[in-house]
Design a protein around this motif. Sequence first.
Motif, PDB file in Angstrom:
ATOM      1  N   LEU A  24     -42.361  43.185 -12.440  1.00 37.16           N
ATOM      2  CA  LEU A  24     -43.638  42.464 -12.410  1.00 37.16           C
ATOM      3  C   LEU A  24     -43.514  41.221 -13.290  1.00 37.16           C
ATOM      4  CD1 LEU A  24     -46.755  42.555 -11.646  1.00 37.16           C
ATOM      5  CD2 LEU A  24     -47.066  43.547 -13.931  1.00 37.16           C
ATOM      6  N   VAL A  25     -43.780  40.049 -12.729  1.00 39.56           N
ATOM      7  CA  VAL A  25     -43.742  38.794 -13.489  1.00 39.56           C
ATOM      8  C   VAL A  25     -45.179  38.332 -13.722  1.00 39.56           C
ATOM      9  CG1 VAL A  25     -42.874  36.437 -13.613  1.00 39.56           C
ATOM     10  CG2 VAL A  25     -41.536  38.191 -12.411  1.00 39.56           C
ATOM     11  N   VAL A  26     -45.691  38.580 -14.917  1.00 38.13           N
ATOM     12  CA  VAL A  26     -47.045  38.163 -15.274  1.00 38.13           C
ATOM     13  C   VAL A  26     -47.015  36.661 -15.576  1.00 38.13           C
ATOM     14  CG1 VAL A  26     -48.922  38.430 -16.923  1.00 38.13           C
ATOM     15  CG2 VAL A  26     -47.623  40.429 -16.180  1.00 38.13           C
ATOM     16  N   GLY A  27     -47.915  35.926 -14.936  1.00 37.23           N
ATOM     17  CA  GLY A  27     -47.852  34.473 -15.011  1.00 37.23           C
ATOM     18  C   GLY A  27     -46.877  33.930 -13.971  1.00 37.23           C
ATOM     19  N   GLY A  28     -46.635  34.721 -12.946  1.00 37.79           N
ATOM     20  CA  GLY A  28     -45.637  34.386 -11.937  1.00 37.79           C
ATOM     21  C   GLY A  28     -45.988  33.212 -11.056  1.00 37.79           C
ATOM     22  N   ARG A  48     -37.057  44.130  -6.108  1.00 41.68           N
ATOM     23  CA  ARG A  48     -38.451  44.020  -5.650  1.00 41.68           C
ATOM     24  C   ARG A  48     -39.256  43.297  -6.736  1.00 41.68           C
ATOM     25  NH1 ARG A  48     -40.077  49.982  -4.654  1.00 41.68           N
ATOM     26  NH2 ARG A  48     -38.656  50.245  -6.419  1.00 41.68           N
ATOM     27  N   ILE A  49     -39.819  42.167  -6.380  1.00 45.01           N
ATOM     28  CA  ILE A  49     -40.496  41.315  -7.353  1.00 45.01           C
ATOM     29  C   ILE A  49     -41.987  41.241  -7.050  1.00 45.01           C
ATOM     30  CG2 ILE A  49     -40.611  38.998  -8.349  1.00 45.01           C
ATOM     31  CD1 ILE A  49     -37.677  38.647  -7.469  1.00 45.01           C
ATOM     32  N   VAL A  50     -42.796  41.529  -8.068  1.00 46.23           N
ATOM     33  CA  VAL A  50     -44.250  41.417  -7.944  1.00 46.23           C
ATOM     34  C   VAL A  50     -44.695  40.202  -8.748  1.00 46.23           C
ATOM     35  CG1 VAL A  50     -46.473  42.548  -8.256  1.00 46.23           C
ATOM     36  CG2 VAL A  50     -44.437  43.921  -7.768  1.00 46.23           C
ATOM     37  N   VAL A  51     -45.250  39.215  -8.070  1.00 42.41           N
ATOM     38  CA  VAL A  51     -45.747  38.001  -8.711  1.00 42.41           C
ATOM     39  C   VAL A  51     -47.204  38.238  -9.100  1.00 42.41           C
ATOM     40  CG1 VAL A  51     -46.235  35.554  -8.404  1.00 42.41           C
ATOM     41  CG2 VAL A  51     -44.185  36.556  -7.371  1.00 42.41           C
ATOM     42  N   ALA A  52     -47.491  38.197 -10.396  1.00 38.42           N
ATOM     43  CA  ALA A  52     -48.837  38.490 -10.880  1.00 38.42           C
ATOM     44  C   ALA A  52     -49.500  37.233 -11.434  1.00 38.42           C
ATOM     45  CB  ALA A  52     -48.788  39.573 -11.955  1.00 38.42           C
ATOM     46  N   GLY A  53     -50.751  37.028 -11.048  1.00 39.70           N
ATOM     47  CA  GLY A  53     -51.512  35.884 -11.533  1.00 39.70           C
ATOM     48  C   GLY A  53     -52.948  35.981 -11.101  1.00 39.70           C
ATOM     49  N   SER A  70     -40.876  40.728  -1.974  1.00 39.06           N
ATOM     50  CA  SER A  70     -41.835  40.291  -2.987  1.00 39.06           C
ATOM     51  C   SER A  70     -43.266  40.515  -2.521  1.00 39.06           C
ATOM     52  CB  SER A  70     -41.623  38.818  -3.315  1.00 39.06           C
ATOM     53  OG  SER A  70     -41.869  38.020  -2.175  1.00 39.06           O
ATOM     54  N   GLU A  71     -44.166  40.550  -3.486  1.00 41.89           N
ATOM     55  CA  GLU A  71     -45.591  40.697  -3.190  1.00 41.89           C
ATOM     56  C   GLU A  71     -46.398  40.076  -4.320  1.00 41.89           C
ATOM     57  OE1 GLU A  71     -47.170  44.861  -4.095  1.00 41.89           O
ATOM     58  OE2 GLU A  71     -45.012  45.236  -3.803  1.00 41.89           O
ATOM     59  N   PHE A  72     -47.698  39.901  -4.091  1.00 43.04           N
ATOM     60  CA  PHE A  72     -48.579  39.320  -5.103  1.00 43.04           C
ATOM     61  C   PHE A  72     -49.540  40.378  -5.621  1.00 43.04           C
ATOM     62  CE2 PHE A  72     -52.743  37.428  -6.133  1.00 43.04           C
ATOM     63  CZ  PHE A  72     -52.368  36.615  -7.210  1.00 43.04           C
ATOM     64  N   ALA A  73     -49.835  40.323  -6.913  1.00 41.60           N
ATOM     65  CA  ALA A  73     -50.841  41.188  -7.526  1.00 41.60           C
ATOM     66  C   ALA A  73     -51.777  40.329  -8.354  1.00 41.60           C
ATOM     67  CB  ALA A  73     -50.182  42.244  -8.407  1.00 41.60           C
ATOM     68  N   GLU A  74     -53.061  40.478  -8.118  1.00 41.20           N
ATOM     69  CA  GLU A  74     -54.045  39.708  -8.878  1.00 41.20           C
ATOM     70  C   GLU A  74     -54.245  40.357 -10.243  1.00 41.20           C
ATOM     71  OE1 GLU A  74     -58.559  37.867  -8.337  1.00 41.20           O
ATOM     72  OE2 GLU A  74     -57.466  38.675  -6.616  1.00 41.20           O
ATOM     73  N   VAL A  75     -53.913  39.625 -11.308  1.00 42.51           N
ATOM     74  CA  VAL A  75     -53.928  40.170 -12.668  1.00 42.51           C
ATOM     75  C   VAL A  75     -54.528  39.152 -13.629  1.00 42.51           C
ATOM     76  CG1 VAL A  75     -52.511  40.932 -14.622  1.00 42.51           C
ATOM     77  CG2 VAL A  75     -51.943  41.686 -12.322  1.00 42.51           C
ATOM     78  N   ASP A  76     -55.407  39.643 -14.488  1.00 45.32           N
ATOM     79  CA  ASP A  76     -55.966  38.840 -15.576  1.00 45.32           C
ATOM     80  C   ASP A  76     -55.533  39.511 -16.874  1.00 45.32           C
ATOM     81  OD1 ASP A  76     -57.427  37.528 -17.497  1.00 45.32           O
ATOM     82  OD2 ASP A  76     -59.347  37.657 -16.442  1.00 45.32           O
ATOM     83  N   ILE A  77     -54.728  38.835 -17.696  1.00 49.80           N
ATOM     84  CA  ILE A  77     -54.194  39.486 -18.895  1.00 49.80           C
ATOM     85  C   ILE A  77     -55.274  39.798 -19.925  1.00 49.80           C
ATOM     86  CG2 ILE A  77     -51.888  38.490 -18.614  1.00 49.80           C
ATOM     87  CD1 ILE A  77     -52.570  36.496 -20.822  1.00 49.80           C
ATOM     88  N   ASP A  78     -56.463  39.239 -19.755  1.00 54.87           N
ATOM     89  CA  ASP A  78     -57.575  39.583 -20.646  1.00 54.87           C
ATOM     90  C   ASP A  78     -58.274  40.861 -20.205  1.00 54.87           C
ATOM     91  OD1 ASP A  78     -57.205  37.324 -22.273  1.00 54.87           O
ATOM     92  OD2 ASP A  78     -58.316  36.072 -20.863  1.00 54.87           O
TER      93      ASP A  78
END
Length: 423
Positions: A24-28, A48-53, A70-78
Amino acid sequence: MARAQESGERTVELAERVGKSRVLVVGGTGRVGSSTAIALSKLCPDLRIVVAGRNREKGAAVVAKLGKNSEFAEVDIDDMESVEKALHDVDLVVHTAGPFQQADRCAVLEAAIQTKTAYIDVCDDTRYAWRAKSYMSKALAANIPAITTGGIYPGVSNGANTLSLIDIIHSIHVPVYRQELGITNVVYKMMAAELVRAARSESKGEPQRLRFSYYTAGTGGAGPTILATSFLLLGEEVVAYSKGEKIKLKPYSGMLNIDFGKGIGKRDVYLLNLPEVTSAHEILGVPTVSARFGTAPFFWNWGMEVMTNLLPAEFLRDRSKVQNLVQLFDPVVRAVDGIAGERVSMRVDLECSDGRNTLALFSHKRLSVSVGFSTAAFVLSILEGSTQPGVWFPEEPEGISIEAREALLRRSAQGTISFVMNK
């Protein structure tokens, strides 16, 4: 065995469990994160790469470049819940969502410990880095490996490695003192430590002064995040060490004109509060340490000096106000970046008590590419099991094992302009 593409035509075999790992790449969706994801996909196509942002549209654009794994994941680090949810069934998380300045907690590291997920960040802030180190006991209890400050600044400038870098370089068949095509920014992580190691083994004197000098053309292709980081650093007192004593200095002062050699030339650099200063002093045991940074075109340096002198430190420490400044300056900076390019260089100078003075120098033509391959190389090393449980700086041998150094260097080899070591 899974096969991973390396620079040029070289390949490396990875255990199948590593090649099939989920990262998982946070800020991807940002410049550093997307560069890391792209480098990972090139080094290890089966990964397998998950792009998080937070931006789904930007995420889709990055995923399109990466392909089917690869895939996308909606992530807010707060939002800890969203971070922990994204970490489900993930083998390692890469935290690239800066700026790290003024952050009041290590939320992604906390989530990684909670979910027992391996971790690496590209933090470039002293307070954040030492806050991350305070999670050592929790990481040990969770039995997870974590590396903090693993990006190009400062991770690529530090590194305490008991294995001689010269031995590593010989083993991958490149000249010791100069090479034009091979080793890229991960060498930075070993440069300071190798100078210190060589001095202690070859000289009768003791290392006395270590000076880090950085240069990046424009924002180095990294965009608003790097701009925000630079502004926030102007609000921090500079920590340096003089003869073992901790001192505090004014940011963007103490200008020196440093020769960065081929492809870069002489550049002005200024004091900034960078975390490698404290870690180099404490871990490498050098009594006098400082770090400076400069950029191009030259008038950006003038602008940074003016901001430091005219704007109150409280203003420059306010993230919301700094973000407003970034929005104001970003269009101009991007326009100038197109002309300035994104070359990056780092020079490390070591002075010893017996008069021995040595330097290490590394230059690369594209920071945005270099930082991605650097971070990706660390990711693969962690997945291969070279990092012990706990939270480590790059210069600590528990972070990357001695046996993993050669592979890490080869995986990072991309487009070097010049490399000088122990000269």
